[in-house]
Scaffold this motif. Structure first.
Motif, PDB file in Angstrom:
ATOM      1  N   GLY A  71       0.762  -1.125  -0.017  1.00 29.63           N
ATOM      2  CA  GLY A  71       0.148  -0.051   0.069  1.00 29.63           C
ATOM      3  C   GLY A  71       1.020   1.383   0.028  1.00 29.63           C
ATOM      4  O   GLY A  71       1.595   1.429  -0.740  1.00 29.63           O
ATOM      5  N   ALA A  80       6.191  -4.762   4.780  1.00 30.09           N
ATOM      6  CA  ALA A  80       6.236  -4.342   3.477  1.00 30.09           C
ATOM      7  C   ALA A  80       7.579  -4.072   2.875  1.00 30.09           C
ATOM      8  O   ALA A  80       7.627  -3.783   1.740  1.00 30.09           O
ATOM      9  N   CYS A 139      -2.018   6.005   5.072  1.00 31.06           N
ATOM     10  CA  CYS A 139      -1.955   4.548   4.910  1.00 31.06           C
ATOM     11  C   CYS A 139      -3.350   4.066   4.132  1.00 31.06           C
ATOM     12  O   CYS A 139      -4.339   4.702   4.041  1.00 31.06           O
ATOM     13  N   PHE A 326       4.152  10.282  16.887  1.00 27.97           N
ATOM     14  CA  PHE A 326       5.381   9.284  16.518  1.00 27.97           C
ATOM     15  C   PHE A 326       6.186   9.955  15.391  1.00 27.97           C
ATOM     16  O   PHE A 326       7.472   9.869  15.971  1.00 27.97           O
TER      17      PHE A 326
HETATM   18  C1  LIG Z   1       3.535   7.762  11.678  1.00 31.16           C
HETATM   19  C2  LIG Z   1       2.766   6.614  11.854  1.00 31.16           C
HETATM   20  C3  LIG Z   1       1.581   6.063  12.530  1.00 31.16           C
HETATM   21  C4  LIG Z   1       1.086   5.028  12.650  1.00 31.16           C
HETATM   22  N1  LIG Z   1      -0.048   4.635  13.454  1.00 31.16           N
HETATM   23  C5  LIG Z   1      -0.871   3.611  13.492  1.00 31.16           C
HETATM   24  C6  LIG Z   1      -2.029   3.493  14.176  1.00 31.16           C
HETATM   25  O1  LIG Z   1      -2.449   4.321  14.884  1.00 31.16           O
HETATM   26  N2  LIG Z   1      -2.696   2.240  14.220  1.00 31.16           N
HETATM   27  C7  LIG Z   1      -1.988   1.275  13.344  1.00 31.16           C
HETATM   28  O2  LIG Z   1      -2.704   0.295  13.205  1.00 31.16           O
HETATM   29  N3  LIG Z   1      -1.050   1.398  12.552  1.00 31.16           N
HETATM   30  C8  LIG Z   1      -0.530   2.507  12.691  1.00 31.16           C
HETATM   31  N4  LIG Z   1       0.712   2.799  11.954  1.00 31.16           N
HETATM   32  C9  LIG Z   1       1.263   1.735  11.031  1.00 31.16           C
HETATM   33  C10 LIG Z   1       0.711   1.530   9.499  1.00 31.16           C
HETATM   34  O3  LIG Z   1       0.408   2.657   9.043  1.00 31.16           O
HETATM   35  C11 LIG Z   1      -0.470   0.737   9.437  1.00 31.16           C
HETATM   36  O4  LIG Z   1      -0.550  -0.519   9.991  1.00 31.16           O
HETATM   37  C12 LIG Z   1      -1.130   0.782   7.828  1.00 31.16           C
HETATM   38  O5  LIG Z   1      -2.354  -0.182   8.070  1.00 31.16           O
HETATM   39  C13 LIG Z   1      -0.293   0.233   7.078  1.00 31.16           C
HETATM   40  O6  LIG Z   1      -0.990   0.498   5.734  1.00 31.16           O
HETATM   41  P1  LIG Z   1      -0.189   0.728   4.236  1.00 31.16           P
HETATM   42  O7  LIG Z   1      -0.893   1.192   3.208  1.00 31.16           O
HETATM   43  O8  LIG Z   1       0.925   1.744   4.473  1.00 31.16           O
HETATM   44  O9  LIG Z   1       0.423  -0.697   4.175  1.00 31.16           O
HETATM   45  P2  LIG Z   1       1.892  -1.212   3.848  1.00 31.16           P
HETATM   46  O10 LIG Z   1       2.993  -0.853   4.812  1.00 31.16           O
HETATM   47  O11 LIG Z   1       2.281  -1.059   2.302  1.00 31.16           O
HETATM   48  O12 LIG Z   1       1.854  -2.820   3.836  1.00 31.16           O
HETATM   49  C14 LIG Z   1       1.621  -3.418   5.331  1.00 31.16           C
HETATM   50  C15 LIG Z   1       1.314  -4.869   5.103  1.00 31.16           C
HETATM   51  O13 LIG Z   1       0.137  -4.834   4.336  1.00 31.16           O
HETATM   52  C16 LIG Z   1       0.228  -5.847   3.327  1.00 31.16           C
HETATM   53  N5  LIG Z   1      -0.784  -5.289   2.213  1.00 31.16           N
HETATM   54  C17 LIG Z   1      -0.758  -4.068   1.670  1.00 31.16           C
HETATM   55  N6  LIG Z   1      -1.862  -4.012   0.966  1.00 31.16           N
HETATM   56  C18 LIG Z   1      -2.339  -5.001   0.802  1.00 31.16           C
HETATM   57  C19 LIG Z   1      -3.511  -5.728   0.028  1.00 31.16           C
HETATM   58  N7  LIG Z   1      -4.329  -5.142  -0.607  1.00 31.16           N
HETATM   59  N8  LIG Z   1      -3.714  -7.172   0.234  1.00 31.16           N
HETATM   60  C20 LIG Z   1      -2.862  -7.945   0.950  1.00 31.16           C
HETATM   61  N9  LIG Z   1      -1.878  -7.405   1.771  1.00 31.16           N
HETATM   62  C21 LIG Z   1      -1.610  -6.139   1.867  1.00 31.16           C
HETATM   63  C22 LIG Z   1       1.554  -5.735   2.708  1.00 31.16           C
HETATM   64  O14 LIG Z   1       2.043  -6.699   2.101  1.00 31.16           O
HETATM   65  C23 LIG Z   1       2.114  -5.514   4.240  1.00 31.16           C
HETATM   66  O15 LIG Z   1       2.259  -6.934   4.874  1.00 31.16           O
HETATM   67  C24 LIG Z   1       1.599   3.955  12.006  1.00 31.16           C
HETATM   68  C25 LIG Z   1       2.620   4.212  10.931  1.00 31.16           C
HETATM   69  C26 LIG Z   1       3.188   5.461  10.992  1.00 31.16           C
HETATM   70  C27 LIG Z   1       4.449   5.553   9.732  1.00 31.16           C
END
Ligand SMILES: Cc1cc2nc3c(=O)[nH]c(=O)nc-3n(C[C@H](O)[C@H](O)[C@H](O)COP(=O)(O)OP(=O)(O)OC[C@H]3O[C@@H](n4cnc5c(N)ncnc54)[C@H](O)[C@@H]3O)c2cc1C
Length: 481
Positions: A71, A80, A139, A326
């Motif tokens: 994502g 990821a 995200c 964060f």
């Molecule tokens: C500043 C900051 C604050 C954050 N706060 C939170 C929070 O409050 N709560 C929280 O839960 N997380 C938080 N996170 C972590 C993160 O943002 C989340 O877990 C978010 O859901 C990841 O989404 P992404 O699109 O960036 O996924 P990615 O980082 O691109 O991928 C994450 C995982 O999902 C898989 N994936 C992605 N898309 C798909 C799809 N369509 N089908 C199957 N698998 C897929 C990838 O293979 C990987 O394993 C934070 C991160 C940061 C940097």
């Protein structure tokens, strides 16, 4: 198909401007939010349709080449980080809302839709999407599904799993299936629930049916200041014991507040050791009664000071500070590890006191900012990567904190997934039979283990290479986690 035939086959499927293979073009995909680790993929497919994703997965399955859905790459557990020499399927361009039904309160979205965009779309109809990770402005819903992500308001509304009604998915073996539907009432096992939180190991979510909820009529937000962190944690246990269900309960300690203040001037009290932010939401009369009871509990919990947000603007400022914390911690330390664990909520104060003691014993500063209502902990372990061995020492403390969570009856991840970072701890939380059951489920959907291998269920797999030092890092000019 032979492995070497894969790229030419992908070349016939994906236009060359969306099939990245040059080292410079691959570089941004080498790591995610856990920037300590990176691996170079063989290629990145910038997918624009479900059919492209399905065909890419089928080709990878045939050639036995690993693939990984991506994502926005904000994962903090290395979920990821690509598989070395595998294919990254980047989903950001699949960001269309396929169906929106405000009467049924349902939205069907592609996986690359950004979390906050769902709420923006639903807002004119008095609706919103409840799970609100602090990264919600960047995200994607696909990433949220893979990690069963949470956020400040998940205490009352539940995590992502409680808001995904159905999925269209391509499994690791190329089979396309529909799981769940438009309502929570489904026959048979909860296969949607099984996919949510599977960290990309079962396949790729192509369409996601989301539940929307009505925007509350009113919010009331209080910020309570405490002279010590444990007292703030204990206050959370008392609110829960009293049977109240606020919309959110968050804690920030002094270090986290300092960082947020420097970044956005949220107006947090300058001398408090910790603040507890509690927000009640709902209909007017219900909120009035709940807030009254809440204020009494907080007053009795040893709060040195309580401040109720006077208006929407003040409420927004309090949340802005919390949500930026964060990233703002980067102002306090050149490097930090964001840990994510859970303890039973009744033991929150005890856990926080233990983390403070560990921080003192290791001589490493730890900032705390977390979704306290869920028993979630996010210790931010601060270090300076320019100092020899500092990263390793921070990792040792991070591991001790995870073991504390397990010892207290909690979990090694609340919302950030297991990914690469915590796979070595899976066997400390589950016994061999439990893990074998998870592996058999994965093998049923992906017999050749091509979907995001090396994560979560494979503690023995090689770690991808750690970053070598940039010349500016060696010179002590910059540093990174
Ligand atoms: C500043 C900051 C604050 C954050 N706060 C939170 C929070 O409050 N709560 C929280 O839960 N997380 C938080 N996170 C972590 C993160 O943002 C989340 O877990 C978010 O859901 C990841 O989404 P992404 O699109 O960036 O996924 P990615 O980082 O691109 O991928 C994450 C995982 O999902 C898989 N994936 C992605 N898309 C798909 C799809 N369509 N089908 C199957 N698998 C897929 C990838 O293979 C990987 O394993 C934070 C991160 C940061 C940097």
């Amino acid at each position: 198909m032979h492995r070497e035939d894969l790229l030419p086959a992908l070349g016939r499927l994906i236009p060359s401007d969306r099939l990245l293979t040059r080292p410079g073009a691959l570089a941004p995909y080498e790591s995610d939010g856990l920037t300590s680790y990176r691996a170079r993929p063989r290629a990145v497919v910038l997918a624009e349709s479900a059919d492209e994703v399905i065909e890419t997965v089928r080709l990878c399955h045939e050639a036995r080449v690993p693939f990984m859905a991506r994502g926005s790459g904000t994962s903090l557990s290395g979920g990821a980080v690509p598989v070395e020499d595998g294919i990254v399927i980047a989903l950001n361009r699949m960001n269309r809302v396929l169906r929106f039904d405000p009467v049924a309160r349902v939205a069907v979205v592609e996986p690359g839709v950004v979390n906050l965009a769902v709420t923006a779309m639903a807002a004119p109809h008095g609706l919103y999407y409840a799970p609100d990770p602090s990264s919600q402005s960047v995200c994607t819903i696909g990433g949220n599904v893979a990690f069963n992500s949470g956020g400040a308001h998940c205490f009352r509304h539940g995590m992502t799993a409680n808001h995904v009604l159905g999925l269209r998915v391509v499994l690791g073996d190329g089979t396309v299936v529909r799981l769940g539907g438009d309502s929570l009432e489904q026959a048979g096992p909860d296969l949607t629930g099984l996919f949510v939180g599977s960290e990309g190991l079962f396949g790729v979510a192509l369409e996601i049916t989301l539940r929307l909820v009505a925007r509350p009529a009113v919010y009331r937000t209080v910020l309570a200041a405490y002279d010590n962190l444990q007292a703030a944690g204990d206050a959370v246990s008392r609110v829960i014991e009293a049977g109240l269900l606020p919309g959110a309960m968050e804690i920030m300690d002094r270090l986290a507040m300092d960082a947020a203040e420097a970044a956005v001037h949220a107006g947090y009290p300058p001398r408090a050791a910790a603040v507890l932010i509690v927000e009640c939401e709902g209909e007017d009369a219900q909120v009035a009664a709940e807030f009254h009871a809440l204020m009494q509990i907080i007053a009795a919990s040893g709060a040195a000071h309580m401040h109720v947000a006077a208006d929407d603007e003040e409420r927004a400022r309090i949340w802005k500070g919390r949500k930026c914390a964060f990233s703002a911690v980067g102002r306090l330390s050149p490097d930090f590890i964001v840990q994510d664990g859970v303890v039973p909520r009744a033991r929150l104060g005890e856990a926080l006191a233990a983390i403070e003691a560990m921080s003192r014993a290791h001589g490493i500063r730890v900032a705390n900012v977390f979704h306290a209502g869920d028993g979630n902990l996010h210790p931010l372990i601060l270090y300076d990567g320019r100092e020899a061995g500092a990263h390793d020492r921070a990792e040792v403390l991070a591991a001790e904190i995870l073991r504390l969570c397990i010892r207290l009856g909690g979990s090694i991840t609340g919302e950030h997934g297991v990914g690469l970072e915590k796979r070595a701890f899976l066997s400390e939380m589950y016994d061999a039979g439990d893990i074998d059951c998870m592996r058999r489920l994965r093998d049923a959907m992906d017999p050749h283990r091509v979907a995001n291998p090396g994560k979560k269920l494979e503690p023995s797999a090689e770690m991808p290479a750690s970053h070598g030092m940039h010349p500016l890092e060696r010179a002590g000019v910059i540093s990174r986690a």
